[in-house]
Design a protein around this motif. Structure first.
Motif, PDB file in Angstrom:
ATOM      1  N   GLU A  67      34.472  38.606  65.927  1.00 25.30           N
ATOM      2  CA  GLU A  67      34.992  37.592  65.022  1.00 25.30           C
ATOM      3  C   GLU A  67      34.354  36.231  65.282  1.00 25.30           C
ATOM      4  O   GLU A  67      34.211  35.791  66.420  1.00 25.30           O
ATOM      5  CB  GLU A  67      36.506  37.502  65.213  1.00 25.30           C
ATOM      6  N   THR A  68      33.985  35.557  64.167  1.00 23.52           N
ATOM      7  CA  THR A  68      33.396  34.220  64.252  1.00 23.52           C
ATOM      8  C   THR A  68      34.137  33.299  63.287  1.00 23.52           C
ATOM      9  O   THR A  68      34.945  33.737  62.477  1.00 23.52           O
ATOM     10  CB  THR A  68      31.904  34.241  63.870  1.00 23.52           C
ATOM     11  N   ALA A  69      33.809  32.019  63.357  1.00 25.38           N
ATOM     12  CA  ALA A  69      34.488  31.037  62.513  1.00 25.38           C
ATOM     13  C   ALA A  69      34.198  31.268  61.040  1.00 25.38           C
ATOM     14  O   ALA A  69      34.985  30.893  60.174  1.00 25.38           O
ATOM     15  CB  ALA A  69      34.073  29.637  62.923  1.00 25.38           C
ATOM     16  N   SER A  70      33.035  31.846  60.737  1.00 24.29           N
ATOM     17  CA  SER A  70      32.664  32.074  59.339  1.00 24.29           C
ATOM     18  C   SER A  70      32.944  33.506  58.894  1.00 24.29           C
ATOM     19  O   SER A  70      32.480  33.926  57.842  1.00 24.29           O
ATOM     20  CB  SER A  70      31.177  31.749  59.144  1.00 24.29           C
ATOM     21  N   GLN A  71      33.697  34.225  59.691  1.00 24.02           N
ATOM     22  CA  GLN A  71      33.987  35.633  59.380  1.00 24.02           C
ATOM     23  C   GLN A  71      34.775  35.753  58.073  1.00 24.02           C
ATOM     24  O   GLN A  71      35.606  34.907  57.734  1.00 24.02           O
ATOM     25  CB  GLN A  71      34.798  36.253  60.517  1.00 24.02           C
ATOM     26  N   LYS A  72      34.492  36.812  57.333  1.00 30.31           N
ATOM     27  CA  LYS A  72      35.209  37.093  56.098  1.00 30.31           C
ATOM     28  C   LYS A  72      35.816  38.495  56.154  1.00 30.31           C
ATOM     29  O   LYS A  72      35.333  39.373  56.875  1.00 30.31           O
ATOM     30  CB  LYS A  72      34.264  37.013  54.886  1.00 30.31           C
ATOM     31  N   MET A  73      36.898  38.657  55.394  1.00 27.15           N
ATOM     32  CA  MET A  73      37.466  39.986  55.164  1.00 27.15           C
ATOM     33  C   MET A  73      37.462  40.243  53.663  1.00 27.15           C
ATOM     34  O   MET A  73      37.505  39.319  52.854  1.00 27.15           O
ATOM     35  CB  MET A  73      38.911  40.078  55.676  1.00 27.15           C
ATOM     36  N   ILE A  74      37.419  41.503  53.315  1.00 26.31           N
ATOM     37  CA  ILE A  74      37.522  41.917  51.920  1.00 26.31           C
ATOM     38  C   ILE A  74      38.777  42.771  51.759  1.00 26.31           C
ATOM     39  O   ILE A  74      38.947  43.773  52.454  1.00 26.31           O
ATOM     40  CB  ILE A  74      36.294  42.721  51.456  1.00 26.31           C
ATOM     41  N   LEU A  75      39.650  42.333  50.878  1.00 25.95           N
ATOM     42  CA  LEU A  75      40.852  43.098  50.552  1.00 25.95           C
ATOM     43  C   LEU A  75      40.559  43.912  49.297  1.00 25.95           C
ATOM     44  O   LEU A  75      40.280  43.347  48.236  1.00 25.95           O
ATOM     45  CB  LEU A  75      42.028  42.147  50.306  1.00 25.95           C
ATOM     46  N   LEU A  76      40.583  45.226  49.419  1.00 29.33           N
ATOM     47  CA  LEU A  76      40.390  46.106  48.269  1.00 29.33           C
ATOM     48  C   LEU A  76      41.758  46.452  47.693  1.00 29.33           C
ATOM     49  O   LEU A  76      42.621  46.968  48.405  1.00 29.33           O
ATOM     50  CB  LEU A  76      39.669  47.395  48.665  1.00 29.33           C
ATOM     51  N   ALA A  77      41.952  46.169  46.410  1.00 33.41           N
ATOM     52  CA  ALA A  77      43.257  46.418  45.808  1.00 33.41           C
ATOM     53  C   ALA A  77      43.116  46.759  44.329  1.00 33.41           C
ATOM     54  O   ALA A  77      42.148  46.356  43.670  1.00 33.41           O
ATOM     55  CB  ALA A  77      44.160  45.191  45.968  1.00 33.41           C
ATOM     56  N   GLU A  78      44.094  47.493  43.834  1.00 34.64           N
ATOM     57  CA  GLU A  78      44.148  47.810  42.408  1.00 34.64           C
ATOM     58  C   GLU A  78      44.732  46.601  41.667  1.00 34.64           C
ATOM     59  O   GLU A  78      45.867  46.200  41.924  1.00 34.64           O
ATOM     60  CB  GLU A  78      45.003  49.049  42.153  1.00 34.64           C
ATOM     61  N   ARG A  79      43.947  46.053  40.766  1.00 39.40           N
ATOM     62  CA  ARG A  79      44.389  44.857  40.020  1.00 39.40           C
ATOM     63  C   ARG A  79      44.556  45.196  38.539  1.00 39.40           C
ATOM     64  O   ARG A  79      43.659  45.790  37.929  1.00 39.40           O
ATOM     65  CB  ARG A  79      43.362  43.732  40.173  1.00 39.40           C
ATOM     66  N   PRO A  80      45.687  44.837  37.938  1.00 37.73           N
ATOM     67  CA  PRO A  80      45.856  45.105  36.507  1.00 37.73           C
ATOM     68  C   PRO A  80      44.970  44.195  35.669  1.00 37.73           C
ATOM     69  O   PRO A  80      44.718  43.045  36.039  1.00 37.73           O
ATOM     70  CB  PRO A  80      47.342  44.813  36.267  1.00 37.73           C
ATOM     71  N   TYR A  81      44.487  44.723  34.563  1.00 45.13           N
ATOM     72  CA  TYR A  81      43.744  43.884  33.629  1.00 45.13           C
ATOM     73  C   TYR A  81      44.680  42.821  33.056  1.00 45.13           C
ATOM     74  O   TYR A  81      45.880  43.046  32.901  1.00 45.13           O
ATOM     75  CB  TYR A  81      43.148  44.724  32.503  1.00 45.13           C
ATOM     76  N   ALA A  82      44.124  41.660  32.739  1.00 42.45           N
ATOM     77  CA  ALA A  82      44.931  40.526  32.279  1.00 42.45           C
ATOM     78  C   ALA A  82      45.298  40.660  30.804  1.00 42.45           C
ATOM     79  O   ALA A  82      44.555  41.238  30.007  1.00 42.45           O
ATOM     80  CB  ALA A  82      44.169  39.223  32.497  1.00 42.45           C
ATOM     81  N   GLU A  83      46.460  40.094  30.453  1.00 38.88           N
ATOM     82  CA  GLU A  83      46.881  40.055  29.061  1.00 38.88           C
ATOM     83  C   GLU A  83      45.911  39.195  28.245  1.00 38.88           C
ATOM     84  O   GLU A  83      45.213  38.334  28.782  1.00 38.88           O
ATOM     85  CB  GLU A  83      48.288  39.468  28.938  1.00 38.88           C
ATOM     86  N   LEU A  84      45.913  39.445  26.931  1.00 34.76           N
ATOM     87  CA  LEU A  84      45.078  38.678  26.008  1.00 34.76           C
ATOM     88  C   LEU A  84      45.984  37.755  25.200  1.00 34.76           C
ATOM     89  O   LEU A  84      46.767  38.209  24.366  1.00 34.76           O
ATOM     90  CB  LEU A  84      44.308  39.627  25.089  1.00 34.76           C
ATOM     91  N   ALA A  85      45.872  36.449  25.437  1.00 33.00           N
ATOM     92  CA  ALA A  85      46.810  35.490  24.845  1.00 33.00           C
ATOM     93  C   ALA A  85      46.465  35.123  23.413  1.00 33.00           C
ATOM     94  O   ALA A  85      47.340  34.693  22.655  1.00 33.00           O
ATOM     95  CB  ALA A  85      46.853  34.220  25.695  1.00 33.00           C
ATOM     96  N   THR A  86      45.204  35.280  23.011  1.00 30.87           N
ATOM     97  CA  THR A  86      44.778  34.920  21.663  1.00 30.87           C
ATOM     98  C   THR A  86      43.901  36.020  21.094  1.00 30.87           C
ATOM     99  O   THR A  86      43.437  36.913  21.814  1.00 30.87           O
ATOM    100  CB  THR A  86      43.980  33.604  21.665  1.00 30.87           C
ATOM    101  N   ASP A  87      43.637  35.928  19.796  1.00 29.44           N
ATOM    102  CA  ASP A  87      42.761  36.921  19.158  1.00 29.44           C
ATOM    103  C   ASP A  87      41.344  36.854  19.700  1.00 29.44           C
ATOM    104  O   ASP A  87      40.630  37.860  19.702  1.00 29.44           O
ATOM    105  CB  ASP A  87      42.736  36.707  17.643  1.00 29.44           C
ATOM    106  N   ASP A  88      40.901  35.668  20.149  1.00 25.55           N
ATOM    107  CA  ASP A  88      39.540  35.519  20.658  1.00 25.55           C
ATOM    108  C   ASP A  88      39.409  35.907  22.128  1.00 25.55           C
ATOM    109  O   ASP A  88      38.282  36.079  22.620  1.00 25.55           O
ATOM    110  CB  ASP A  88      39.065  34.069  20.476  1.00 25.55           C
ATOM    111  N   ALA A  89      40.539  36.023  22.835  1.00 27.77           N
ATOM    112  CA  ALA A  89      40.489  36.404  24.249  1.00 27.77           C
ATOM    113  C   ALA A  89      39.923  37.810  24.383  1.00 27.77           C
ATOM    114  O   ALA A  89      40.168  38.682  23.535  1.00 27.77           O
ATOM    115  CB  ALA A  89      41.878  36.333  24.853  1.00 27.77           C
ATOM    116  N   THR A  90      39.156  38.038  25.443  1.00 23.37           N
ATOM    117  CA  THR A  90      38.479  39.330  25.612  1.00 23.37           C
ATOM    118  C   THR A  90      38.830  39.970  26.951  1.00 23.37           C
ATOM    119  O   THR A  90      39.277  39.295  27.886  1.00 23.37           O
ATOM    120  CB  THR A  90      36.952  39.171  25.526  1.00 23.37           C
ATOM    121  N   THR A  91      38.594  41.262  27.030  1.00 26.16           N
ATOM    122  CA  THR A  91      38.813  42.021  28.261  1.00 26.16           C
ATOM    123  C   THR A  91      37.623  42.937  28.499  1.00 26.16           C
ATOM    124  O   THR A  91      36.960  43.372  27.549  1.00 26.16           O
ATOM    125  CB  THR A  91      40.101  42.859  28.176  1.00 26.16           C
TER     126      THR A  91
END
Length: 288
Positions: free
Chosen positions: A195-219
């Protein structure tokens, strides 16, 4: 490829065989003319009580119920000889020539948007969330990841070693635990020897797709997966709210929609293996 809410609504509407998309030739605040709807052989009641949604122009976003044809009063919701449509509650702004509109026969288009958003948030992808390591710290709050609401979403936690692009490695942490307390999630990890001061971790997780608030919003969610999920949501909604005489048909169609959705889910659902962890920190040497 990204897909907009408008494109999804229209695709689902076509799949359900309940949508017509047209263009205004002329309009007022209570009526429009659409040349493509001229059909002398059509029944005047064809569009009675269908939902009319304007998708661009000054009336964009407005939804109205097409009037019910009444022979006694002479009121016509649809005039086949002219391609005219009328509604009772006036718009604030009249639609103009060239404006696009949708006619929905089965479901209010605003409700269809809600069904699409419900469907989208039930679909997941694997998200890689980077966490900056603090020397000596073994607990990390996940409160800033507001989409992370259940510990079962977490698949694995990896150390990031190396700093050169394309030469990094990602060994799994020796042990981790996700603590859930009143909806707040905390990540507990074991120390890392390098471990160092610049160490990183990666959290792998299932993320839901985001809602579309407008007709122009995309997924970026695969379009056919959303369509299958949205159609299933529509039939679930119709079974709950539709007229009793129609619910048997909707249940039958829901069963068919479930088969299609299940097939798409098997194809698109993330297949990253989930690492099973002991509740307590293992004794040193158990994992080498």
């Amino acid at each position: 490829m990204s897909t907009s809410r408008k494109a999804l609504r229209q695709a689902v509407g076509y799949d359900l065989a309940e949508l017509y998309v047209g263009t205004v030739a002329s309009g007022t605040t209570t009526s429009i003319i659409c040349n493509a709807l001229v059909d002398p052989d059509a029944d005047e009641t064809k569009h009675d009580h269908a939902w009319l949604k304007f998708t661009d122009g000054d009336a964009e976003g407005d939804v109205r119920l097409i009037r019910i044809t009444d022979e006694d009063t002479g009121v016509s919701g649809y005039v086949p000889s002219t391609g005219g449509l009328t509604w009772a509650r006036a718009l604030d702004d009249a639609p103009g020539s060239g404006d696009e509109f949708e006619i929905h026969q089965l479901i209010d288009p605003d409700e269809l948007d809600r069904r699409i958003n419900t469907a989208i948030t039930r679909l997941h992808y694997v998200n890689e969330e980077e966490i900056t390591v603090v020397s000596g710290q073994r607990e990390y709050s996940l409160s800033t990841q507001t989409w992370l609401t259940r510990r079962s979403q977490v698949l694995d936690v990896l150390w990031v070693t190396g700093s050169t692009a394309l030469k990094k490695t990602y060994p799994p942490v020796n042990w981790f635990r996700i603590q859930e307390d009143a909806g707040a999630l905390t990540l507990h990890v074991e120390p890392y020897a390098q471990e160092t001061a610049s160490q990183k971790m990666i959290l792998l997780a299932e993320r839901p797709y985001a809602e579309l608030a407008t007709d122009d919003a995309t997924t970026d969610c695969p379009e056919d997966w959303i369509r299958a999920a949205a159609i299933l949501e529509v039939y679930n909604w119709l079974v709950r709210t539709g007229p009793g005489r129609d619910t048997a048909l909707y249940r039958y169609r829901r069963d068919d929609a479930l088969r299609v959705y299940s097939q798409k889910t098997r194809h698109y659902k993330p297949s990253v293996p989930r690492r099973v962890q002991l509740k307590d920190r293992p004794k040193r040497g158990v994992y080498g």
